[in-house]
Enzyme design. Structure first.
Site, PDB file in Angstrom:
ATOM      1  N   PHE A 176      -9.726  20.363 -23.385  1.00 53.25           N
ATOM      2  CA  PHE A 176     -10.251  19.011 -23.532  1.00 53.25           C
ATOM      3  C   PHE A 176     -11.529  18.950 -22.680  1.00 53.25           C
ATOM      4  O   PHE A 176     -11.669  19.726 -21.729  1.00 53.25           O
ATOM      5  CB  PHE A 176      -9.220  17.957 -23.113  1.00 53.25           C
ATOM      6  CG  PHE A 176      -9.723  16.564 -23.364  1.00 53.25           C
ATOM      7  CD1 PHE A 176      -9.930  16.126 -24.661  1.00 53.25           C
ATOM      8  CD2 PHE A 176     -10.072  15.725 -22.320  1.00 53.25           C
ATOM      9  CE1 PHE A 176     -10.467  14.869 -24.917  1.00 53.25           C
ATOM     10  CE2 PHE A 176     -10.609  14.468 -22.564  1.00 53.25           C
ATOM     11  CZ  PHE A 176     -10.799  14.044 -23.865  1.00 53.25           C
ATOM     12  N   THR A 177     -12.430  18.044 -23.023  1.00 51.40           N
ATOM     13  CA  THR A 177     -13.752  18.032 -22.358  1.00 51.40           C
ATOM     14  C   THR A 177     -13.642  17.967 -20.829  1.00 51.40           C
ATOM     15  O   THR A 177     -14.259  18.756 -20.121  1.00 51.40           O
ATOM     16  CB  THR A 177     -14.569  16.819 -22.849  1.00 51.40           C
ATOM     17  OG1 THR A 177     -13.768  15.645 -22.695  1.00 51.40           O
ATOM     18  CG2 THR A 177     -14.984  16.969 -24.302  1.00 51.40           C
ATOM     19  N   ARG A 231     -16.776  14.608 -32.259  1.00 55.59           N
ATOM     20  CA  ARG A 231     -16.061  15.681 -31.566  1.00 55.59           C
ATOM     21  C   ARG A 231     -16.573  16.985 -32.164  1.00 55.59           C
ATOM     22  O   ARG A 231     -16.000  17.569 -33.070  1.00 55.59           O
ATOM     23  CB  ARG A 231     -14.540  15.557 -31.734  1.00 55.59           C
ATOM     24  CG  ARG A 231     -13.935  14.334 -31.077  1.00 55.59           C
ATOM     25  CD  ARG A 231     -13.657  14.389 -29.589  1.00 55.59           C
ATOM     26  NE  ARG A 231     -14.750  14.387 -28.643  1.00 55.59           N
ATOM     27  CZ  ARG A 231     -14.627  13.973 -27.374  1.00 55.59           C
ATOM     28  NH1 ARG A 231     -13.485  13.506 -26.919  1.00 55.59           N
ATOM     29  NH2 ARG A 231     -15.635  14.041 -26.545  1.00 55.59           N
ATOM     30  N   PHE A 273     -22.098  14.023 -23.907  1.00 56.67           N
ATOM     31  CA  PHE A 273     -21.743  13.141 -25.023  1.00 56.67           C
ATOM     32  C   PHE A 273     -21.521  11.702 -24.572  1.00 56.67           C
ATOM     33  O   PHE A 273     -21.634  10.778 -25.364  1.00 56.67           O
ATOM     34  CB  PHE A 273     -20.486  13.660 -25.747  1.00 56.67           C
ATOM     35  CG  PHE A 273     -19.237  13.679 -24.898  1.00 56.67           C
ATOM     36  CD1 PHE A 273     -18.423  12.570 -24.823  1.00 56.67           C
ATOM     37  CD2 PHE A 273     -18.891  14.805 -24.168  1.00 56.67           C
ATOM     38  CE1 PHE A 273     -17.273  12.576 -24.040  1.00 56.67           C
ATOM     39  CE2 PHE A 273     -17.746  14.830 -23.386  1.00 56.67           C
ATOM     40  CZ  PHE A 273     -16.932  13.713 -23.320  1.00 56.67           C
ATOM     41  N   LYS A 313      -2.418   7.100 -23.144  1.00 55.00           N
ATOM     42  CA  LYS A 313      -2.119   7.384 -24.560  1.00 55.00           C
ATOM     43  C   LYS A 313      -0.655   7.061 -24.879  1.00 55.00           C
ATOM     44  O   LYS A 313      -0.320   5.918 -25.105  1.00 55.00           O
ATOM     45  CB  LYS A 313      -2.509   8.829 -24.859  1.00 55.00           C
ATOM     46  CG  LYS A 313      -4.035   8.968 -24.809  1.00 55.00           C
ATOM     47  CD  LYS A 313      -4.525  10.368 -25.021  1.00 55.00           C
ATOM     48  CE  LYS A 313      -6.032  10.418 -25.032  1.00 55.00           C
ATOM     49  NZ  LYS A 313      -6.603  10.527 -26.368  1.00 55.00           N
ATOM     50  N   TYR A 331       0.842  -1.210   0.000  1.00 54.82           N
ATOM     51  CA  TYR A 331       0.000   0.000   0.000  1.00 54.82           C
ATOM     52  C   TYR A 331       0.872   1.253   0.000  1.00 54.82           C
ATOM     53  O   TYR A 331       0.584   2.231  -0.694  1.00 54.82           O
ATOM     54  CB  TYR A 331      -0.904   0.001   1.249  1.00 54.82           C
ATOM     55  CG  TYR A 331      -1.932   1.098   1.213  1.00 54.82           C
ATOM     56  CD1 TYR A 331      -3.202   0.869   0.688  1.00 54.82           C
ATOM     57  CD2 TYR A 331      -1.629   2.374   1.687  1.00 54.82           C
ATOM     58  CE1 TYR A 331      -4.140   1.878   0.635  1.00 54.82           C
ATOM     59  CE2 TYR A 331      -2.564   3.399   1.625  1.00 54.82           C
ATOM     60  CZ  TYR A 331      -3.820   3.146   1.104  1.00 54.82           C
ATOM     61  OH  TYR A 331      -4.749   4.156   1.042  1.00 54.82           O
ATOM     62  N   ASP A 342      -0.059  19.621 -20.478  1.00 55.80           N
ATOM     63  CA  ASP A 342      -0.782  18.348 -20.568  1.00 55.80           C
ATOM     64  C   ASP A 342      -0.034  17.491 -21.589  1.00 55.80           C
ATOM     65  O   ASP A 342      -0.108  17.734 -22.795  1.00 55.80           O
ATOM     66  CB  ASP A 342      -2.231  18.594 -21.005  1.00 55.80           C
ATOM     67  CG  ASP A 342      -3.037  17.296 -21.177  1.00 55.80           C
ATOM     68  OD1 ASP A 342      -2.413  16.222 -21.359  1.00 55.80           O
ATOM     69  OD2 ASP A 342      -4.276  17.352 -21.132  1.00 55.80           O
TER      70      ASP A 342
HETATM   71  N1  F0G Z   1      -6.029  15.520 -21.593  1.00 50.38           N
HETATM   72  C1  F0G Z   1      -6.050  15.089 -22.871  1.00 50.38           C
HETATM   73  C2  F0G Z   1      -5.294  15.839 -23.908  1.00 50.38           C
HETATM   74  C3  F0G Z   1      -6.795  13.945 -23.209  1.00 50.38           C
HETATM   75  O1  F0G Z   1      -6.823  13.546 -24.477  1.00 50.38           O
HETATM   76  C4  F0G Z   1      -7.512  13.253 -22.200  1.00 50.38           C
HETATM   77  C5  F0G Z   1      -8.305  12.083 -22.528  1.00 50.38           C
HETATM   78  C6  F0G Z   1      -7.458  13.741 -20.890  1.00 50.38           C
HETATM   79  C7  F0G Z   1      -6.702  14.867 -20.618  1.00 50.38           C
HETATM   80  C8  F0G Z   1      -8.193  13.060 -19.778  1.00 50.38           C
HETATM   81  O2  F0G Z   1      -7.513  11.900 -19.451  1.00 50.38           O
HETATM   82  O3  F0G Z   1      -9.193  10.104 -19.994  1.00 50.38           O
HETATM   83  O4  F0G Z   1      -7.133   9.618 -18.644  1.00 50.38           O
HETATM   84  O5  F0G Z   1      -8.974  10.940 -17.681  1.00 50.38           O
HETATM   85  N2  F0G Z   1      -8.647  11.746 -23.681  1.00 50.38           N
HETATM   86  C9  F0G Z   1      -9.422  10.559 -24.036  1.00 50.38           C
HETATM   87  C10 F0G Z   1      -9.781  10.548 -25.500  1.00 50.38           C
HETATM   88  C11 F0G Z   1     -10.581  10.288 -23.162  1.00 50.38           C
HETATM   89  O6  F0G Z   1     -10.566   9.684 -25.906  1.00 50.38           O
HETATM   90  O7  F0G Z   1      -9.250  11.342 -26.272  1.00 50.38           O
HETATM   91  P1  F0G Z   1      -8.259  10.566 -18.916  1.00 50.38           P
END
Ligand code: F0G
Length: 481
Positions: free
Chosen positions: A131-132, A388, A454, A265, A79, A222
């Site tokens: 990003f969303t 998107r 979405f 990624k 842990y 990021d």
């Molecule tokens: N920042 C970027 C540039 C991303 O592409 C993503 C996620 C996140 C932050 C959030 O990270 O999903 O690990 O919590 N992108 C995914 C996509 C979901 O499908 O492009 P996460």
């Protein structure tokens, strides 16, 4: 790696061999028609049993290397103080040159902690593009998110190598307008996911840092697609072709105050982390880490994934690993353009993107062009892609739709998963769909969540266009495809 054939045609070629495979089946068009209706015309709600190729995302779906899998077998599940964490911290020191590493369960968990610690109501967070999940977290903390991109970013047909650059004049204007004390940080996303995975240049990052430093503003990076952005710098930025991906990453990182990533990624695992050389930032974040994620040496991640992440971080500095995605995406986009399809150019870092505004120009924006195109692509091919566009934006407080700058159907290429024949198949079905594009109609929400709609929103196809499209497909290909 790319090779030139004797005909002169250049193709990407894999620097690995496939040793484990996962079966996938193409269900016939009649089943696809049922499946997309069951999913409320939202590709997120399809089940993998109904998918032939899953190009929804490259997040957590990449093929891992043999060394990553091997590392998982020796993970230490303690842990606190687990050996796996220290391997990750060592890899971070070597590859990114940060002294402090904080694992979190995925990228948005890093954004949550950043929002909690650094963002106050009334602040404005500046960035090259949102990003969303980034936007959701900073807005939930009471801030506004403002994107200060250059005009080039919104041109879907372009030859500009760095559409992800931040506009420096607008940055200076924002500092004047809002005051540096109301700007907790400027965020650079490598590469800009929602607008075609477009990179920024090293020169741009350096200039952003100069302005940020002069005004006491922190620079947040990021790095979810860090190795891809570094690959584009090597290929596209004057003066960098002779540098290694590792050297480019070191040069990028010297301008960064606080780094975070989704490890799903570039590093080909499932997790995330925050890194910095500023102990005071680390300490402030650490206060909240056990509340939301876990102890500092696992942060909500499985220790197996931490082991694989340490290996993935080192492996992504190999130009053939960094280039695995971009080179296949480049080929994908080249084949789309050769076939007359309205693809976003130049090719970006995580997917090939289709410009839905051009593909289905007859569908009004209120009919969710990108969402309609994503549903149509599934019907015509069994390939799942992601909307998107406007559906990815939540509504304004007055209930109206916030029309997206770009309406894109994103066909992601998980790293090392799909082959050239898969790409040829998709291009063929997209070309058929483009010829029959007048059959595609709009969508309307029937069930709509308030935040990040979405993911779980359900829609319906106006005037049953989906049935007419499936009939045309059957007439051309028969019932078995
Ligand atoms: N920042 C970027 C540039 C991303 O592409 C993503 C996620 C996140 C932050 C959030 O990270 O999903 O690990 O919590 N992108 C995914 C996509 C979901 O499908 O492009 P996460």
């Amino acid at each position: 790696m790319k090779v030139k054939l004797s005909s002169g045609y250049e193709i990407p070629i894999e620097n690995h061999k496939v040793r484990i495979v996962q079966r996938t089946d193409l269900v016939p068009v009649t089943r696809r028609l049922e499946a997309i209706a069951e999913a409320g015309y939202n590709t997120f709600l399809l089940r993998t049993k109904d998918l032939f190729l899953d190009m929804l995302t490259d997040s957590g779906t990449n093929a891992m290397s043999d060394n990553q899998l091997a590392a998982m077998m020796v993970s230490d599940d303690a842990y606190a103080g687990c050996a796996s964490f220290y391997k990750l911290a060592d890899a971070v020191k070597d590859v990114l040159r940060f002294d402090h590493t904080m694992p979190v369960h995925q990228g948005r968990a890093a954004e949550h902690l950043l929002a909690k610690v650094f963002v106050k109501p009334g602040d404005t967070v500046l960035m090259n593009y949102h990003f969303t999940t980034t936007k959701a977290h900073f807005e939930l903390a009471g801030a506004k998110v403002l994107e200060i991109y250059t005009d080039e970013m919104m041109k879907t047909e372009s030859t500009h190598p760095f559409k992800g650059n931040l506009d420096l004049q607008r940055f200076k204007d924002c500092i004047k307008k809002f005051g540096a004390d109301k700007i907790p940080f400027v965020r650079m996303e490598a590469t800009t996911n929602l607008v075609g995975g477009q990179p920024f240049s090293l020169k741009n990052l350096k200039e952003v840092k100069e302005i940020a430093s002069a005004n006491g503003i922190m620079l947040v990076f990021d790095g979810s697609l860090l190795s891809e952005n570094a690959y584009f710098i090597k290929m596209r930025e004057p003066g960098y072709s002779g540098k290694t991906i590792q050297e480019i990453i070191w040069e990028l990182m010297q301008y960064v105050d606080l780094f975070y990533l989704s490890a799903r990624k570039s590093t080909s695992v499932r997790g995330g982390m925050i890194c910095t050389n500023r102990k005071e930032y680390y300490d402030r974040l650490l206060d909240w880490l056990p509340v939301y994620e876990g102890f500092s040496t696992y942060g909500g991640m499985s220790t197996k994934e931490i082991e694989a992440m340490a290996v993935g971080l080192r492996e992504m500095t190999d130009v053939n690993v960094a280039g695995a995605g971009p080179e296949f995406i480049e080929y994908f986009v080249k084949r789309m353009v050769e076939s007359g399809l309205p693809a976003v150019t130049p090719p970006g870092g995580l997917a090939a993107h289709l410009d839905a505004k051009r593909f289905v120009s007859h569908v009004p924006v209120s009919g969710y062009q990108a969402g309609a195109l994503a549903a149509a692509i599934y019907i015509a091919s069994g390939v799942r892609c992601m909307e998107r566009g406007t559906i990815s934006n939540d509504r304004a407080p007055d209930g109206s739709d916030v029309y997206a700058d770009l309406e894109l159907a994103r066909l992601a290429l998980p790293r090392r998963v799909y082959t050239m024949s898969h790409i040829e198949y998709v291009v063929d079905r997209l070309t058929w769909l483009y010829k029959n594009r007048q059959l595609i109609g709009g969508l309307r929400f029937v069930q709509e969540p308030k935040v990040l709609r979405f993911f779980f929103g359900r829609l319906e196809a106006l005037d049953k266009w989906d049935i007419k499209l499936a009939d045309a497909f059957k007439a051309d290909f028969g019932p078995n495809y």
